[in-house]
Design a protein around this motif. Structure first.
Motif, mmCIF file in Angstrom:
data_model
loop_
_atom_site.group_PDB
_atom_site.id
_atom_site.type_symbol
_atom_site.label_atom_id
_atom_site.label_comp_id
_atom_site.label_asym_id
_atom_site.label_seq_id
_atom_site.Cartn_x
_atom_site.Cartn_y
_atom_site.Cartn_z
ATOM 1 N N LEU A 274 0.727 -1.240 0.182
ATOM 2 C CA LEU A 274 0.066 0.000 0.049
ATOM 3 C C LEU A 274 0.867 1.260 0.052
ATOM 4 O O LEU A 274 0.684 2.145 -0.766
ATOM 5 C CB LEU A 274 -1.004 -0.015 1.278
ATOM 6 N N VAL A 278 1.150 4.184 -3.073
ATOM 7 C CA VAL A 278 0.789 5.586 -2.636
ATOM 8 C C VAL A 278 1.990 6.476 -3.193
ATOM 9 O O VAL A 278 1.665 7.537 -3.713
ATOM 10 C CB VAL A 278 0.633 5.822 -1.240
ATOM 11 N N LEU A 282 1.599 9.492 -6.129
ATOM 12 C CA LEU A 282 2.038 10.784 -5.682
ATOM 13 C C LEU A 282 3.108 11.390 -6.551
ATOM 14 O O LEU A 282 3.105 12.346 -6.924
ATOM 15 C CB LEU A 282 2.127 10.678 -4.088
ATOM 16 N N SER A 308 -1.860 0.693 -10.238
ATOM 17 C CA SER A 308 -2.144 0.360 -8.832
ATOM 18 C C SER A 308 -2.959 -0.418 -8.212
ATOM 19 O O SER A 308 -2.695 -1.137 -7.162
ATOM 20 C CB SER A 308 -2.120 1.867 -8.030
#
Length: 785
Positions: A274, A278, A282, A308
């Protein structure tokens, strides 16, 4: 030709089965082979559509060139032809189809010649034939400079891709060890995947908004960066970005986005999927915002989001498998562990010599009788001469002070000269003494004996001190060598990489080191948190299969925060031992002592010592010999050198305390069966090979009885194998009588229980109870792994 013959044979066998059974049965190898051919076909079609620089497509030809002349090559040819005609159209595709047919024809024609086996042959042929067919098409463009540059680049890429594709397929087409990929194979697989992504980039959905190729590229970068770390993640990102830029003909945009995202994601390596997803999302969003003025590409955000989601849905087993392939070698850590292993061996040897030094020093420091008083020479001379003299009472009682002063005045001159003279004594003493010549002669004899004793004691103490200093110095030197000596053990980077990959696949964190000890046997050491799962029998079997060698039961040390597991190569032979003993009638302890142990090098040592006499004193002698020998042998000192050192030590010790001991030492290499029997005055040893029982005797005296440069144990070399039995006995078992009964007992041994045979030897009626009795039986067996 050979491949063609193989196809005909398989077809004929299939027709036979069809005619005999009325149906065609596809066996497992046929199904696997069919799958391989299907993969070649699909890859050929996919790579044919990988266009670069606006219409150049060399990668399908490269796949045909690396696939060979058999069924693999034919399937790759058909797939490439289908792909070229589908993606490029009939006009542009015919050029590549013609080149592919020519490449396959060369492979088919030159399959059996040695030149074909060269790694550069097919890459060169593929480039030349691509150039031969493309030359005609290039002539129509009037040799424009950009077209010539792109054409030359295509020829270089054809040869390079053919070479790397062949390396990428080598784990599939060739033989390799399970779970092991070299760095060159990993790079080649990444190049193959990158060229496939170039083709996938042309497949879009939602009105050409989202590219399936870019989704696959982002997914691949996430997986590789999350498992491989910062450097590998950045490299994978830049490579994937370049492939995407080449596919769309706009260099730079995807390279920056994928490269920076892979770099940042690699910083969160092994921190959870996870967090890695992320970080990638980003970072990708930031790069898109940076390129706002150049034209915002929101499609990248959608593609990364889709990738993702797929990344989070991937099974753990698959991502760990990728991490295992990306595991890198750590030779420096292995070298440090190898040095630590050598250092520990030297420290053990140093400790053995230090203990021997302390044992000798404590014996030498015990005070002996005071026999060095020079004044005692006159007492002894008077005892011999003045005992029956008429003036004895007058000289030694009434005039004792005058006599004492006269002798005391003469003593310094006598000691300095080494012999007394009449002038050394006062006149009043010599004139009064009735037997002065006899007294002077007796005093000189006593003085000579005293000086001789002093000289002997001085030399003895000097020799003992020299021995102690030598042992202490040797212990000191070995201790220093343990800290300074460089390691000479051999690391095994290939197996170490496989072991690290196995840890990653199991989801375990830790360091792994694989090297070979001084005997050439494998050792694998693992350190990390919670490694207790590796001690399970199934894991030991899995590691044995992974490393290609049988392993012993692991040595496990758990300290809560950090566990250590050590695996060592298992010996093909094992020993089953049995011992029986009985002390002399009337004694509470036996003067015999025995021991057996195995070293890390796979050497098995069996010791049997019989101290002089019986009872506690004999037990102390034999136990001391066993303890010292065990320390030396466990430290790695050679058996013969250890026995000579022990003999010298016991001989020096015996000068003060007396005593000696017999020594039986059997050394067995459990890897090869090569053995040696060492004897210092011990009883005969009996070896059974098949139905034959051999007697092995020696002529050396017991250890500690004599010492000198030429004193060595009797040595008998043996070549033992599974099923052989060795019997060690002390003197009390035979009792000085013929040993026919013992030979017959050993010969009749069925091999069921060595302990039962040892007990039967001790309980035999022929064996008297006037001495300690010990029997030690060792039988070799093949280890079951």
């Amino acid at each position: 030709m050979a491949a063609n013959g193989g196809l005909k044979m398989k077809a004929a066998r299939a027709r036979e089965d069809l005619a005999r059974t009325g149906r065609l049965v596809l066996r497992a190898p046929a199904l696997v082979r069919g799958a391989e051919c299907a993969i070649r076909f699909l890859l050929g079609a996919m790579l044919a559509g990988a266009e670069i620089f606006g219409g150049w497509a060399p990668f399908g030809l490269a796949l045909v060139g690396c696939s060979g002349s058999g069924l693999d090559g034919f399937c790759a040819l058909v797939g490439a032809a289908f792909g070229y005609l589908s993606f490029l159209g009939l006009t542009a595709g015919l050029r590549y189809v013609a080149a592919a047919i020519l490449i396959f024809s060369v492979s088919f024609a030159f399959y059996d010649i040695r030149l074909y086996k060269r790694v550069w042959f097919m890459p060169l042929v593929s480039s030349l034939l691509n150039g031969a067919t493309g030359f005609v098409y290039l002539a129509d463009s009037r040799w424009d400079a950009p077209q010539v540059i792109f054409f030359g680049t295509e020829l270089l890429l054809t040869g390079a891709a053919c070479y790397f594709y062949r390396v990428a397929f080598s784990p599939w087409t060739g033989r390799r060890e399970e779970g092991s990929l070299s760095s060159r194979q990993v790079i080649s697989l990444m190049i193959l995947a990158g060229t496939v992504l170039i083709s996938l980039a042309q497949f879009t959905i939602l009105g050409d908004l989202i590219s399936l190729g870019r989704i696959a590229a982002a997914l691949g970068v996430m997986v590789i960066a999350s498992q491989g770390g910062l450097e590998i993640g950045a490299a994978a990102g830049v490579a994937a970005g370049l492939c995407m830029d080449i596919a769309v003909g706009a260099p730079g945009a995807c390279t920056v986005s994928f490269g920076l995202s892979g770099l940042v994601t690699g910083m969160f390596c092994r921190q959870g999927r996870l967090l890695a997803a992320v970080a990638y999302i980003l970072t990708n969003a930031v790069t898109v915002l940076w390129s706002w003025e150049a034209g915002l590409r929101l499609a990248l955000l959608y593609e990364v989001f889709a990738a993702s989601v797929l990344f989070l849905l991937l099974p753990d087993k698959l991502t760990r498998r990728v991490g295992a392939l990306l595991t890198r070698e750590g030779s420096s850590d292995t070298a440090d562990r190898a040095m630590a292993y050598v250092r520990s061996k030297l420290l053990e040897t140093s400790g053995a010599f230090q203990e021997l030094y302390a044992t000798l020093r404590s014996s030498f420091r015990r005070p002996g009788p005071n026999d060095g008083n020079t004044a005692a020479i006159f007492d002894r001379a008077a005892g011999r001469v003045c005992r029956r003299c008429a003036l004895r009472d007058a000289c030694w009682q009434r005039d004792y002070v005058s006599t004492f002063n006269a002798l005391n005045d003469a003593l310094p001159a006598m000691v300095d000269r080494g012999r007394g003279q009449a002038s050394d004594f006062p006149l009043h003493f010599t004139s009064r003494c009735l037997h002065f010549p006899q007294f002077l002669s007796a005093a000189n004899e006593e003085l000579t004996a005293l000086l001789a004793r002093r000289q002997y004691q001085a030399r003895l103490q000097e020799s003992r001190g020299a021995v102690c200093r030598q042992y202490a110095e040797l212990a000191h030197v070995l201790g220093n060598a343990a800290a300074e000596l460089s390691a000479e053990l051999v690391p095994d980077p290939a197996r170490e990489k496989k072991l690290r990959g196995h840890l990653t696949a199991l989801g375990l964190e830790g360091n792994a080191s694989v090297y070979y000890d001084e005997a050439g046997h494998l050792r694998a050491e693992l350190e990390g948190p919670d490694l207790s799962a590796l001690t399970e029998p199934k894991e030991r079997k899995a590691l044995s299969a992974l490393l290609g060698l049988p392993l012993r039961e692991p040595e496990y040390t758990g300290s809560g925060a950090l566990d250590k597991v050590v695996f060592t190569q298992a010996e093909p032979l094992m020993a089953v031992a049995g011992v029986a003993a009985r002390q002399k009638d009337g004694e509470t302890v036996s003067g015999d002592a025995g021991a057996w142990f195995r070293t890390d090098a796979g050497l098995l040592y069996i010791l049997l010592c019989d101290g002089m006499g019986s009872g506690p004193e004999a037990s102390r002698e034999s136990s001391t010999a066993i303890r010292l020998l065990e320390r030396f042998l466990k430290a790695g000192v050679e058996a013969e050198a250890a026995l000579r050192t022990l003999n010298s030590a016991l001989a020096l010790r015996g000068e003060e305390e007396g005593g000696f001991t017999t020594v039986d030492l059997l050394q067995i290499d459990l890897f090869t069966g090569q053995s040696a029997l060492y004897k210092f005055g011990a009883a005969p040893t009996y070896v059974r090979k098949g139905d034959t029982v051999s007697k092995l005797s020696g002529s050396a005296l017991p250890a500690g009885l004599v010492d000198g440069d030429g004193v060595s144990p009797d040595v008998t070399r043996l070549d033992l194998e599974a099923g052989d039995t060795v019997v060690l006995v002390s003197d009390g078992v035979i009792g000085g009588r013929p040993d026919l009964w013992l030979r017959e007992t050993v010969s009749a041994f069925g091999g069921e229980s060595p302990k039962d045979l040892a007990r039967s030897l001790i309980d035999a009626q022929e064996a008297p109870g006037s001495d300690d009795r010990t029997a030690l039986v060792v039988r070799l067996e093949r280890r079951k792994l």
